[in-house]
Write an enzyme that holds these catalytic residues in place. Structure first.
Site, short mmCIF file in Angstrom:
data_model
loop_
_atom_site.label_atom_id
_atom_site.label_comp_id
_atom_site.label_asym_id
_atom_site.label_seq_id
_atom_site.Cartn_x
_atom_site.Cartn_y
_atom_site.Cartn_z
N LYS A 1 47.16 48.96 -12.14
CA LYS A 1 47.85 47.72 -11.79
C LYS A 1 46.87 46.56 -11.74
CE LYS A 1 48.39 46.78 -7.49
NZ LYS A 1 48.76 46.53 -6.08
N ASP B 1 55.24 45.20 -10.60
CA ASP B 1 54.24 44.15 -10.43
C ASP B 1 53.80 43.56 -11.77
OD1 ASP B 1 54.42 44.62 -7.78
OD2 ASP B 1 52.27 44.98 -7.43
N ASN C 1 56.72 41.35 -4.85
CA ASN C 1 55.72 41.61 -3.80
C ASN C 1 54.37 41.87 -4.46
OD1 ASN C 1 54.69 41.97 -1.27
ND2 ASN C 1 55.74 43.91 -0.84
N ARG D 1 52.78 37.67 3.80
CA ARG D 1 51.41 38.06 3.44
C ARG D 1 50.56 36.79 3.28
NH1 ARG D 1 51.76 42.37 -1.35
NH2 ARG D 1 49.55 42.55 -0.87
N ASP E 1 43.02 51.03 -0.69
CA ASP E 1 44.26 51.63 -1.20
C ASP E 1 44.15 53.15 -1.25
OD1 ASP E 1 45.26 49.14 -1.35
OD2 ASP E 1 45.44 49.05 -3.54
N GLU F 1 51.45 45.61 1.41
CA GLU F 1 52.90 45.65 1.17
C GLU F 1 53.68 45.78 2.48
OE1 GLU F 1 50.64 46.60 -0.83
OE2 GLU F 1 51.34 46.75 -2.91
N HIS G 1 55.07 51.40 -2.06
CA HIS G 1 54.85 52.49 -3.02
C HIS G 1 53.81 53.48 -2.55
CE1 HIS G 1 51.30 50.13 -4.87
NE2 HIS G 1 51.71 49.47 -3.81
N ARG G 2 52.73 52.99 -1.96
CA ARG G 2 51.67 53.93 -1.58
C ARG G 2 52.06 54.81 -0.39
NH1 ARG G 2 48.27 53.06 -5.23
NH2 ARG G 2 47.81 50.96 -5.94
N LYS H 1 56.78 50.05 -8.14
CA LYS H 1 55.85 48.92 -8.08
C LYS H 1 54.62 49.18 -8.94
CE LYS H 1 54.11 45.74 -4.62
NZ LYS H 1 52.76 45.36 -4.95
#
Ligand code: DC
Length: 663
Positions: free
Chosen positions: A28, A55, A100, A130, A324, A352, A396-397, A422
């Site tokens: 990404k 994204d 996002n 954010r 991440d 996120e 997503h994570r 995402k």
């Protein structure tokens, strides 16, 4: 990416092991950086293996809205051609919706502020929470015109035409998001002048800056730098197309599969990133090695397998550089041999979702003890994981890393699984490619009230070392919650909704409801009567189904109730139907009550048991009945120990072979 329709939730089976290969989708971070740089460059660039996800679609849509031609298709094996505009967008009035996608909002904001025009930049509600204030301040300090039209310091933004003056060094804070520095680095070569960028205070997530600089270099702009404090761009710098460029596989996405190999035996090989990757998250593999995993690296692949002794080691790591991939370590901690500390990860709070808070909540659901600190997480693994419904927080994570808990032999229900689109739309398919589901045995014991199911089930579970499910307790908990919340006991839809939302924790022998210990309260007579009443409701029964499935976890389950063998576990390893004459059951209950100091007449108990039998077998929804393939056991003349011994005899060969004699 073919458009797919996502279900509201996805049920993942318990996994026994993980082994195999996974071709990673494009990164990404690299995809969105290269898309933007290609758009700003002189000449056309063919980009191969660009990630096809939410994204990157937002970035492509934004570039097209700015008049940049983008042909072809994203995705592994496909190519996109971006016709660069030489830093001069053909369209200067546009409203950009960027979902996002932080990797789109931050750099586009800087680029649009430098080129000038009339631009709106907005996203989903979470994007508007954010922070972007440090970047906006730095750009406004240069003469850009930017208004935060909602909350000061946050998107949405309105960007006008200012006069950019880079004669003095540009200062930016780097302790909230490294993307602010990335954005300035990518945008300021467009001024054509000498630019000096200074980082005020500490800089987090440094490897992402390396990615930015490496990508800028591929497009012909080299940045001189002094550590991570001072960056110098020379006058006359211009982005030029490198012709063709292949996007590396996603190193953050690789973390899930490498961890799967380290937890689930392995080896699991990820293809698309290798030892010389520009992505900082490949260092996740180093962290796994620190936990004892066996890691091998090639030029374009990395492989991980479990430690020689099978058990990951506890760790205490500063994970600032790989925020991440660090989320994957929080889940790997569930499989470690002691408490694990993840340090210096405050940036999780502005991603996120607030990932520190969300991770603590979800890890607790599967049984971990979690200490959530301002910038750290301490995860103490449980003796055995629990099945759970995982809320994914539109992140997503969260969905991807928590899915790995199934390697603990537990089933998980993942809410809103579509959030993986995402960055990794086919994540669950790739996981299924390497995952080996575990066949978890279950012994179903059904029978009427007071037939001794509870005692017998406990005895059988103790004999084989299995888990237990007292399904009646779920009906009792729902009844108690309804009584407390003043919900109409006969309103099926309302009871169904209530059952879905119940916050229940089974911990040892205790039962928690919304943080309150209700172990004794659910045994009250009023609750028994209410439980029997609500047990006829189909929507309520359906809502409790998954909660019962969640108990079917390694090493196996003894489940007792009314419909274990018929409805909840129709594929049970062994089904037993316990009976006893109403008289015998009334006498047992009578003795129990006298032991507890309650005096009720035997006649009244007999009458109540007969009434309950009638209700349980007459109801339309899952009436009490023996499964066709159940073993019948009349316990009228048996002690509990004798009943247990009989069931153990039936179950032992089935547990050993998975097959068995017919009833
Ligand atoms: O087994 P118990 O008395 O704790 O069960 C409480 C109530 O829940 C009982 O009236 C029947 C109902 N029940 C059910 O309908 N299905 C089950 N599997 C378990 C209990």
């Amino acid at each position: 990416m073919t458009e797919r329709v996502w279900p509201p939730h996805l049920d993942l089976p318990p996994l026994a092991a993980a082994r195999g290969r996974v071709r990673l989708p494009g990164s990404k971070s690299l995809s969105n950086r290269t898309l933007l740089l290609a758009a700003l460059a002189d000449g056309a660039t063919e980009l191969r293996d660009v990630l096809d996800s939410d994204d990157t679609r937002h970035m492509q849509a934004a570039l097209r809205a700015l008049g940049v031609r983008v042909d072809g298709r994203a995705g592994n094996g496909d190519a996109l051609t971006v016709h660069g505009c030489g830093g001069d967008f053909p369209v200067r009035t546009a409203d950009l919706f960027l979902g996002n996608a932080g990797t789109a909002v931050r750099p586009l904001t800087a680029v649009l502020a430098v080129v000038g025009g009339d631009f709106g930049v907005s996203g989903v509600a979470r994007m508007h929470e954010r922070p972007i204030g440090d970047l906006v301040d730095a750009l406004v300090g240069l003469g850009a015109r930017i208004d935060c039209t909602g909350t000061p310091g946050f998107p949405p933004l309105r960007i006008g035409r200012g006069t950019i003056d880079v004669s003095r060094p540009v200062r930016v804070r780097g302790d909230v998001s490294s993307q602010f520095l990335t954005a300035l680095l990518m945008a300021l070569p467009l001024t054509g002048r000498d630019v000096v960028i200074e980082v005020a205070g500490p800089l987090i997530s440094k490897p992402y800056i390396e990615i930015t600089l490496a990508m800028m270099a591929r497009f012909g702009v080299t940045v001189a730098r002094d550590g991570f404090e001072r960056f110098t761009i020379a006058a006359g710098s211009r982005y030029t197309s490198p012709g063709t460029l292949a996007v590396e596989g996603d190193a953050s996405g690789a973390s899930y599969f490498l961890a799967a190999g380290a937890i689930g035996g392995g080896p699991v090989r990820v293809e698309g990133v290798g030892r010389d990757s520009v992505q900082g998250d490949v260092r996740f593999a180093d962290a796994l090695e620190h936990l004892g995993a066996r890691v091998t690296r090639g030029e374009t692949w990395i492989e991980a397998a479990a430690p020689v002794d099978g058990r990951l080691r506890a760790f205490d790591l500063d994970l600032n550089a790989i925020p991440d991939a660090a989320m994957t370590l929080a889940v790997a901690a569930l499989f470690a041999d002691g408490p694990c500390r993840l340090r210096n990860i405050a940036s999780w709070r502005v991603k996120e979702t607030d990932r520190l808070a969300a991770m603590a909540i979800e890890l607790r659901k599967v049984g971990a003890t979690v200490d959530e600190q301002a910038d750290a997480l301490v995860v103490t693994p449980p003796a055995a994981l629990r099945g759970a419904v995982i809320h994914t927080w539109d992140d997503h994570r969260m969905a991807m890393c928590l899915a790995l808990a199934t390697l603990g032999g537990v089933p998980l229900r993942i809410d809103d699984p579509g959030c993986v689109a995402k960055t990794f739309p086919d994540f669950f398919d790739r996981l299924a490619d390497v995952a080996q589901p575990e066949v978890v045995p279950v012994i179903a014991i059904d029978g009427p009230a007071a037939s001794g199911k509870g005692t017998v089930a406990e005895g059988v579970a103790r004999h084989f070392g299995l888990r237990t499910l007292d399904s009646g307790s779920l009906y009792r908990i729902a009844a108690l919650a309804a009584l407390r919340g003043d919900v109409d006991l006969d309103d099926d839809a309302a009871m169904g909704r209530l059952a879905v939302g119940l916050d229940i924790v089974f911990d040892g022998g205790r039962i928690g409801l919304a943080g309150d210990d209700v172990t004794d309260a659910i045994r009250d007579e009023t609750v028994s009567v209410a439980a029997s009443r609500i047990a006829v409701l189909p929507a309520l029964r359906a809502a409790l189904l998954w909660r019962q499935h969640a108990f079917r976890a390694r090493p196996g389950l003894v489940a007792e109730g009314r419909d274990m063998g018929t409805v909840v576990f129709p594929d049970a390893t062994l089904k037993v139907f316990l009976t006893a004459s109403a008289q015998a059951r009334a006498e047992r209950r009578h003795k129990q009550l006298i032991r507890k100091g309650t005096s009720v007449s035997l006649a009244a108990l007999l009458q109540e048991i007969e009434a309950r039998d009638a209700r349980d077998s007459a109801r339309a929804s899952a009436p009490l009945a023996a499964a066709a393939d159940a073993f019948h056991l009349d316990t009228t003349a048996l002690t509990a120990d004798a009943a247990v011994a009989r069931i153990v005899e039936w179950a032992a060969p089935r547990l050993a072979t998975g097959k068995a004699p017919l009833p």
